[in-house]
Design a protein around this motif. Structure first.
Motif, PDB file in Angstrom:
ATOM      1  N   SER A   1      19.354   2.659   9.009  1.00  0.00           N
ATOM      2  CA  SER A   1      19.340   3.696   7.981  1.00  0.00           C
ATOM      3  C   SER A   1      18.398   3.343   6.838  1.00  0.00           C
ATOM      4  O   SER A   1      17.802   4.224   6.221  1.00  0.00           O
ATOM      5  CB  SER A   1      20.759   3.909   7.439  1.00  0.00           C
ATOM      6  N   ALA A   2      18.239   2.041   6.536  1.00  0.00           N
ATOM      7  CA  ALA A   2      17.307   1.636   5.484  1.00  0.00           C
ATOM      8  C   ALA A   2      15.872   1.850   5.924  1.00  0.00           C
ATOM      9  O   ALA A   2      14.994   2.158   5.114  1.00  0.00           O
ATOM     10  CB  ALA A   2      17.531   0.170   5.115  1.00  0.00           C
ATOM     11  N   ALA A   3      15.620   1.690   7.215  1.00  0.00           N
ATOM     12  CA  ALA A   3      14.268   1.932   7.728  1.00  0.00           C
ATOM     13  C   ALA A   3      13.924   3.414   7.692  1.00  0.00           C
ATOM     14  O   ALA A   3      12.747   3.789   7.604  1.00  0.00           O
ATOM     15  CB  ALA A   3      14.153   1.386   9.143  1.00  0.00           C
ATOM     16  N   GLY A   4      14.937   4.275   7.743  1.00  0.00           N
ATOM     17  CA  GLY A   4      14.685   5.710   7.772  1.00  0.00           C
ATOM     18  C   GLY A   4      14.660   6.374   6.415  1.00  0.00           C
ATOM     19  O   GLY A   4      14.386   7.563   6.323  1.00  0.00           O
ATOM     20  N   LEU A   5      14.964   5.622   5.352  1.00  0.00           N
ATOM     21  CA  LEU A   5      14.980   6.199   4.008  1.00  0.00           C
ATOM     22  C   LEU A   5      13.679   5.869   3.301  1.00  0.00           C
ATOM     23  O   LEU A   5      13.384   4.709   3.010  1.00  0.00           O
ATOM     24  CB  LEU A   5      16.168   5.654   3.213  1.00  0.00           C
ATOM     25  N   SER A   6      12.875   6.897   3.026  1.00  0.00           N
ATOM     26  CA  SER A   6      11.594   6.710   2.354  1.00  0.00           C
ATOM     27  C   SER A   6      11.790   6.720   0.849  1.00  0.00           C
ATOM     28  O   SER A   6      12.481   7.595   0.302  1.00  0.00           O
ATOM     29  CB  SER A   6      10.624   7.816   2.773  1.00  0.00           C
ATOM     30  N   VAL A   7      11.169   5.740   0.175  1.00  0.00           N
ATOM     31  CA  VAL A   7      11.387   5.560  -1.263  1.00  0.00           C
ATOM     32  C   VAL A   7      10.048   5.394  -1.964  1.00  0.00           C
ATOM     33  O   VAL A   7       9.170   4.667  -1.473  1.00  0.00           O
ATOM     34  CB  VAL A   7      12.261   4.310  -1.522  1.00  0.00           C
ATOM     35  N   ASP A   8       9.880   6.065  -3.096  1.00  0.00           N
ATOM     36  CA  ASP A   8       8.727   5.802  -3.952  1.00  0.00           C
ATOM     37  C   ASP A   8       8.905   4.400  -4.536  1.00  0.00           C
ATOM     38  O   ASP A   8       9.956   4.082  -5.093  1.00  0.00           O
ATOM     39  CB  ASP A   8       8.646   6.847  -5.064  1.00  0.00           C
TER      40      ASP A   8
ATOM     41  N   GLY B   1       0.810  -1.220   0.000  1.00  0.00           N
ATOM     42  CA  GLY B   1       0.000   0.000   0.000  1.00  0.00           C
ATOM     43  C   GLY B   1       0.837   1.260   0.000  1.00  0.00           C
ATOM     44  O   GLY B   1       1.951   1.299   0.507  1.00  0.00           O
ATOM     45  N   GLY B   2       0.261   2.339  -0.555  1.00  0.00           N
ATOM     46  CA  GLY B   2       0.934   3.633  -0.547  1.00  0.00           C
ATOM     47  C   GLY B   2       2.052   3.712  -1.563  1.00  0.00           C
ATOM     48  O   GLY B   2       2.684   2.721  -1.906  1.00  0.00           O
ATOM     49  N   ASP B   3       2.282   4.943  -2.057  1.00  0.00           N
ATOM     50  CA  ASP B   3       3.340   5.131  -3.039  1.00  0.00           C
ATOM     51  C   ASP B   3       4.719   5.114  -2.401  1.00  0.00           C
ATOM     52  O   ASP B   3       5.680   4.647  -3.001  1.00  0.00           O
ATOM     53  CB  ASP B   3       3.139   6.451  -3.784  1.00  0.00           C
ATOM     54  N   ARG B   4       4.849   5.636  -1.184  1.00  0.00           N
ATOM     55  CA  ARG B   4       6.153   5.718  -0.527  1.00  0.00           C
ATOM     56  C   ARG B   4       6.210   4.740   0.632  1.00  0.00           C
ATOM     57  O   ARG B   4       5.258   4.628   1.409  1.00  0.00           O
ATOM     58  CB  ARG B   4       6.439   7.139  -0.034  1.00  0.00           C
ATOM     59  N   GLN B   5       7.343   4.063   0.708  1.00  0.00           N
ATOM     60  CA  GLN B   5       7.557   3.074   1.754  1.00  0.00           C
ATOM     61  C   GLN B   5       8.998   3.171   2.248  1.00  0.00           C
ATOM     62  O   GLN B   5       9.895   3.577   1.497  1.00  0.00           O
ATOM     63  CB  GLN B   5       7.309   1.656   1.203  1.00  0.00           C
ATOM     64  N   PRO B   6       9.258   2.790   3.498  1.00  0.00           N
ATOM     65  CA  PRO B   6      10.654   2.691   3.935  1.00  0.00           C
ATOM     66  C   PRO B   6      11.399   1.668   3.089  1.00  0.00           C
ATOM     67  O   PRO B   6      10.834   0.644   2.686  1.00  0.00           O
ATOM     68  CB  PRO B   6      10.538   2.245   5.403  1.00  0.00           C
ATOM     69  N   LEU B   7      12.647   1.945   2.827  1.00  0.00           N
ATOM     70  CA  LEU B   7      13.454   1.034   2.017  1.00  0.00           C
ATOM     71  C   LEU B   7      13.486  -0.362   2.631  1.00  0.00           C
ATOM     72  O   LEU B   7      13.421  -1.368   1.907  1.00  0.00           O
ATOM     73  CB  LEU B   7      14.872   1.593   1.876  1.00  0.00           C
ATOM     74  N   ALA B   8      13.555  -0.449   3.942  1.00  0.00           N
ATOM     75  CA  ALA B   8      13.612  -1.757   4.605  1.00  0.00           C
ATOM     76  C   ALA B   8      12.341  -2.559   4.348  1.00  0.00           C
ATOM     77  O   ALA B   8      12.391  -3.784   4.159  1.00  0.00           O
ATOM     78  CB  ALA B   8      13.833  -1.572   6.106  1.00  0.00           C
ATOM     79  N   ALA B   9      11.176  -1.870   4.337  1.00  0.00           N
ATOM     80  CA  ALA B   9       9.908  -2.573   4.097  1.00  0.00           C
ATOM     81  C   ALA B   9       9.846  -3.104   2.667  1.00  0.00           C
ATOM     82  O   ALA B   9       9.412  -4.241   2.424  1.00  0.00           O
ATOM     83  CB  ALA B   9       8.734  -1.628   4.370  1.00  0.00           C
ATOM     84  N   LEU B  10      10.283  -2.285   1.705  1.00  0.00           N
ATOM     85  CA  LEU B  10      10.294  -2.746   0.315  1.00  0.00           C
ATOM     86  C   LEU B  10      11.255  -3.915   0.138  1.00  0.00           C
ATOM     87  O   LEU B  10      10.961  -4.877  -0.582  1.00  0.00           O
ATOM     88  CB  LEU B  10      10.689  -1.592  -0.603  1.00  0.00           C
ATOM     89  N   ALA B  11      12.418  -3.857   0.798  1.00  0.00           N
ATOM     90  CA  ALA B  11      13.393  -4.939   0.684  1.00  0.00           C
ATOM     91  C   ALA B  11      12.852  -6.232   1.282  1.00  0.00           C
ATOM     92  O   ALA B  11      13.089  -7.322   0.748  1.00  0.00           O
ATOM     93  CB  ALA B  11      14.692  -4.541   1.371  1.00  0.00           C
ATOM     94  N   THR B  12      12.099  -6.116   2.384  1.00  0.00           N
ATOM     95  CA  THR B  12      11.509  -7.310   2.996  1.00  0.00           C
ATOM     96  C   THR B  12      10.522  -7.977   2.043  1.00  0.00           C
ATOM     97  O   THR B  12      10.554  -9.204   1.846  1.00  0.00           O
ATOM     98  CB  THR B  12      10.802  -6.939   4.306  1.00  0.00           C
ATOM     99  N   CYS B  13       9.649  -7.175   1.450  1.00  0.00           N
ATOM    100  CA  CYS B  13       8.688  -7.718   0.478  1.00  0.00           C
ATOM    101  C   CYS B  13       9.411  -8.308  -0.733  1.00  0.00           C
ATOM    102  O   CYS B  13       9.036  -9.374  -1.241  1.00  0.00           O
ATOM    103  CB  CYS B  13       7.718  -6.630   0.033  1.00  0.00           C
ATOM    104  N   HIS B  14      10.438  -7.627  -1.178  1.00  0.00           N
ATOM    105  CA  HIS B  14      11.208  -8.086  -2.332  1.00  0.00           C
ATOM    106  C   HIS B  14      11.816  -9.457  -2.055  1.00  0.00           C
ATOM    107  O   HIS B  14      11.733 -10.373  -2.884  1.00  0.00           O
ATOM    108  CB  HIS B  14      12.297  -7.047  -2.635  1.00  0.00           C
ATOM    109  N   ARG B  15      12.426  -9.604  -0.892  1.00  0.00           N
ATOM    110  CA  ARG B  15      13.035 -10.890  -0.543  1.00  0.00           C
ATOM    111  C   ARG B  15      11.985 -11.990  -0.474  1.00  0.00           C
ATOM    112  O   ARG B  15      12.219 -13.124  -0.941  1.00  0.00           O
ATOM    113  CB  ARG B  15      13.769 -10.783   0.795  1.00  0.00           C
ATOM    114  N   ASN B  16      10.811 -11.674   0.085  1.00  0.00           N
ATOM    115  CA  ASN B  16       9.747 -12.686   0.187  1.00  0.00           C
ATOM    116  C   ASN B  16       9.263 -13.124  -1.191  1.00  0.00           C
ATOM    117  O   ASN B  16       8.979 -14.311  -1.409  1.00  0.00           O
ATOM    118  CB  ASN B  16       8.574 -12.128   1.004  1.00  0.00           C
ATOM    119  N   VAL B  17       9.180 -12.166  -2.123  1.00  0.00           N
ATOM    120  CA  VAL B  17       8.737 -12.507  -3.482  1.00  0.00           C
ATOM    121  C   VAL B  17       9.777 -13.385  -4.174  1.00  0.00           C
ATOM    122  O   VAL B  17       9.433 -14.386  -4.833  1.00  0.00           O
ATOM    123  CB  VAL B  17       8.468 -11.227  -4.297  1.00  0.00           C
ATOM    124  N   ILE B  18      11.047 -13.043  -4.026  1.00  0.00           N
ATOM    125  CA  ILE B  18      12.117 -13.857  -4.624  1.00  0.00           C
ATOM    126  C   ILE B  18      12.074 -15.275  -4.070  1.00  0.00           C
ATOM    127  O   ILE B  18      12.223 -16.258  -4.814  1.00  0.00           O
ATOM    128  CB  ILE B  18      13.486 -13.199  -4.362  1.00  0.00           C
TER     129      ILE B  18
END
Length: 677
Positions: A581-588, A530-547
């Motif tokens: 630091s990955a949790a604190g970086l917001s990424v589209d 959900g949402g256009d912007r997410q913490p980098l750590a959250a996107l990486a977690t989802c990415h790893r789960n998909v892989i």
């Protein structure tokens, strides 16, 4: 009474490691050592070499030189993976161990980049659009690239012992508006960064390296054991400082690789400055680092002792003239009129062949043929030296067709390995609406499993491609694929019998539908985030789960995280998910694929294949090739921009600003590349 520095040189055309070991064993390096042929005698010495690979090669060279006699080898220590990374991790003394334990840990490279990227993103956001903010950092990947350059600048300031307060002495009005912005930012960063490091209880790796070198120098100062440093040019001040200290030791010696003894003295002195501006060093000259090292040691070039002699004197002389400082190239006219030089130059070119090719594929094939031809003779070795990794991969592929084993020491960026490409395709496919091209590349990737054996989905993928991916693009997402397949099923009977799609069987269409269902379940964590912007750590977690879901087979084995590239991929996700630091970086989320690729291309995540000790064909980096002896050597990628490399401009400080602050000039890397050549 100060000790007379002991500095030696092995000519570029001589066999470096055999000459070094022979001189060490004969007592020509250190007077009175070895004192006997006792098998334990060599173990008293410490030998510093530039790289880990050079250390392995030195051990093999020792075994050859000993000719079957038993001996404990010297303590062989790598200065680093290259001269940008100094390490003393395996120091074997209690003193250095005590100093090491007292130091704070170095901040992890990925953590450092992400923290600096956050700072840059906030800075860019604070600049109004009319002031040029989009030109500074308009995407997270651009911010990460600027963070890399900022990290290099911080390391340079630490290495060169430059006081950040000297930034205040630069006059902003003399520079373009962009440089005024960067100066303002650097004045903020110089206070922010040390405070942030103190909060984490860490220090920069360059600062820790210098402290470790100082600790090593203190240990060596109280040692009466033989110490030899060989093969390094001292291009970094920290390296040069250590080499200078070793040269002054009563039982110390420094061995230089390929010091130019042919260049006339006036031109040699001119390397320290170029042109009319005597304050500007000739950093592009291949001897620049060694000239500065000798100046630091306090000795002239004539005082350097030669070990062995050049095996190709004319070639040494020709190379010296070809690399002559630009300010004295008028002397070429005099040298060319010298019959002795002309004859030596003609002789020097014997055995050298130049191949000009039309394209990259032809270049790789020509190199592969040269290497194969050399190893057709038993016991002969051949090697390609190139900084161009794309060329190296093409050559390896060509040699594999002939089933030739290749020891490739260069390694590739994770983003270019099978596991890295698979991870990139996953992110692009899931977060960009399942565009047909990346979707098909993902489905046909060898690491795709989807709870099945490799290639088990091949008929379903072929049916999916023929049915809905070769015509109008389906709606975005897996819902769009399902809708397109349903529409195709409903309209299939209306197709003309000459349409190839009419031949797709019902069973294959059913398999395609099942495949879409599995794909939707696997991609869900990224597709439905959900949402256009997410913490980098959250996107990486989802990415790893998909892989994990896409590459898991029926037995639960995860193909994407196996082998050496998969292990490195797992390390990347571990760093992204567990780093604050990955949790604190917001990424589209639309920018995440590009950002992930930028991270996977970082040098710390380079994937090196296992060493193949029995291979007679090697692909070498420029630095390590200085020390090795090869029967046939091929230099590849000798093109402007590759070798020599393009001069990298610093986005934070202009060339005049760097010169005024006393920092490295961008041309230094060109000079090191010239010395490698």
């Amino acid at each position: 009474m100060a000790a007379i520095p002991k500095v030696f040189n092995i000519p570029a055309s001589a066999r470096f490691l055999p000459e070094l070991i022979e001189a060490l064993r004969d007592g020509r390096l250190i007077e009175g050592f070895p004192a006997s042929r006792d098998p334990l005698e060599l173990a008293r010495a410490t030998l510093y070499l530039p790289t880990r690979r050079a250390c392995r090669m030195a051990r093999d060279a020792f075994l050859t030189a000993l000719k079957g006699h038993a001996a404990i080898l010297p303590r062989i220590v790598a200065l680093g993976d290259d001269e940008d990374e100094i390490i003393f991790a395996d120091a074997a003394t209690a003193e250095l161990a005590e100093d090491t334990l007292a130091l704070p840990p170095a901040i992890k490279p990925l953590d450092r980049r992400l923290l600096l990227a956050q700072l840059i993103v906030r800075w860019a956001a604070a600049i109004r659009p009319e002031q040029g903010a989009p030109l500074i950092a308009n995407t997270p990947a651009a911010a990460l690239a600027l963070a890399d350059d900022l990290a290099r600048l911080i390391d340079d300031v630490i290495t060169r012992k430059v006081d950040w307060q000297r930034l205040d002495g630069l006059v902003p009005d003399q520079f373009d508006t962009y440089w005024q912005y960067t100066l303002d930012f650097l004045k903020i960063a110089r206070s922010y960064w040390p405070e942030r490091l103190n909060e984490h209880g860490e220090i920069d790796a360059a600062a820790r390296r210098d402290l470790l070198i100082e600790a090593e120098m203190r240990r060596l100062a109280g040692s009466n054991q033989p110490v030899i440093a060989a093969g390094s040019t001292g291009s970094m001040p920290a390296t040069a400082k250590l080499l200078a200290a070793i040269a002054q030791l009563p039982q110390g010696a420094v061995v230089l690789p390929g010091l130019d003894t042919e260049l006339d003295e006036e031109s040699w002195r001119g390397i320290a400055s170029s042109g009319d501006d005597k304050s500007t060093p000739a950093a592009v000259h291949p001897q620049f680092a060694m000239q500065a090292l000798l100046a630091r040691v306090g000795m002239s070039r004539n005082a350097v002792k030669q070990l062995g002699g050049p095996t190709a004197h004319g070639r040494e002389m020709l190379a010296s003239e070809a690399m002559r400082p630009a300010a004295t190239t008028d002397r070429w006219q005099t040298r060319l009129r010298d019959p002795e030089f002309a004859a030596a130059a003609d002789k020097a070119m014997a055995g050298i062949r130049v191949i000009e090719t039309a394209n990259a594929e032809e270049e790789a094939l020509a190199i592969a043929v040269c290497l194969r031809e050399a190893v057709e003779t038993p016991d002969k070795t051949a090697a390609l030296v190139t900084p161009d990794r794309a060329l190296a991969r093409r050559v390896v592929a060509a040699l594999e067709r002939w089933q030739l084993e290749v020891d490739d020491s260069g390694g590739d960026a994770l983003a270019d390995t099978p596991a890295g490409i698979f991870a990139r395709l996953v992110a692009e496919t899931a977060l960009r609406g399942l565009e047909p091209v990346p979707l098909l590349a993902l489905l046909k990737h060898p690491l795709l499993r989807l709870q099945a054996a490799p290639d088990e989905h091949s008929s379903a993928i072929a049916a999916l491609e023929r049915a809905i991916l070769r015509g109008p693009r389906p709606r975005p997402g897996t819902d769009g694929l399902e809708h397109a397949l349903k529409t195709f099923r409903n309209n299939r009977d209306e197709l003309h019998r000459s349409d190839p799609r009419w031949l797709i069987s019902a069973s294959d269409l059913n398999a395609a539908g099942t495949l879409i269902g599995k794909l939707a379940a696997a991609l869900a964590p990224l597709e439905t985030i959900g949402g256009d912007r997410q913490p980098l750590a959250a996107l990486a977690t989802c990415h790893r789960n998909v892989i994990t879901a896409l590459s898991a087979d029926a037995r639960g084995e995860i193909a994407a995280f196996s082998h050496h590239d998969g292990t490195m991929l797992a390390r990347v996700f571990e760093g992204l998910i567990e780093t604050d630091s990955a949790a604190g970086l917001s990424v589209d989320k639309r920018d995440y694929p590009e950002l992930f690729r930028a991270i996977a291309e970082q040098r710390e995540f380079k994937v090196r294949p296992p060493i193949k000790l029995d291979a007679r064909v090697s692909i070498l980096g420029e630095l390590e090739a200085r020390l090795l002896t090869i029967d046939r050597l091929v230099l590849g990628g000798l093109n402007e921009g590759t070798w020599p490399p393009d001069t990298r401009s610093d986005p934070w400080l202009s060339r005049p600003m760097r010169l005024e602050l006393g920092l490295n000039l961008p041309e230094l890397r060109v000079g090191l590349s010239a010395h490698d050549f």
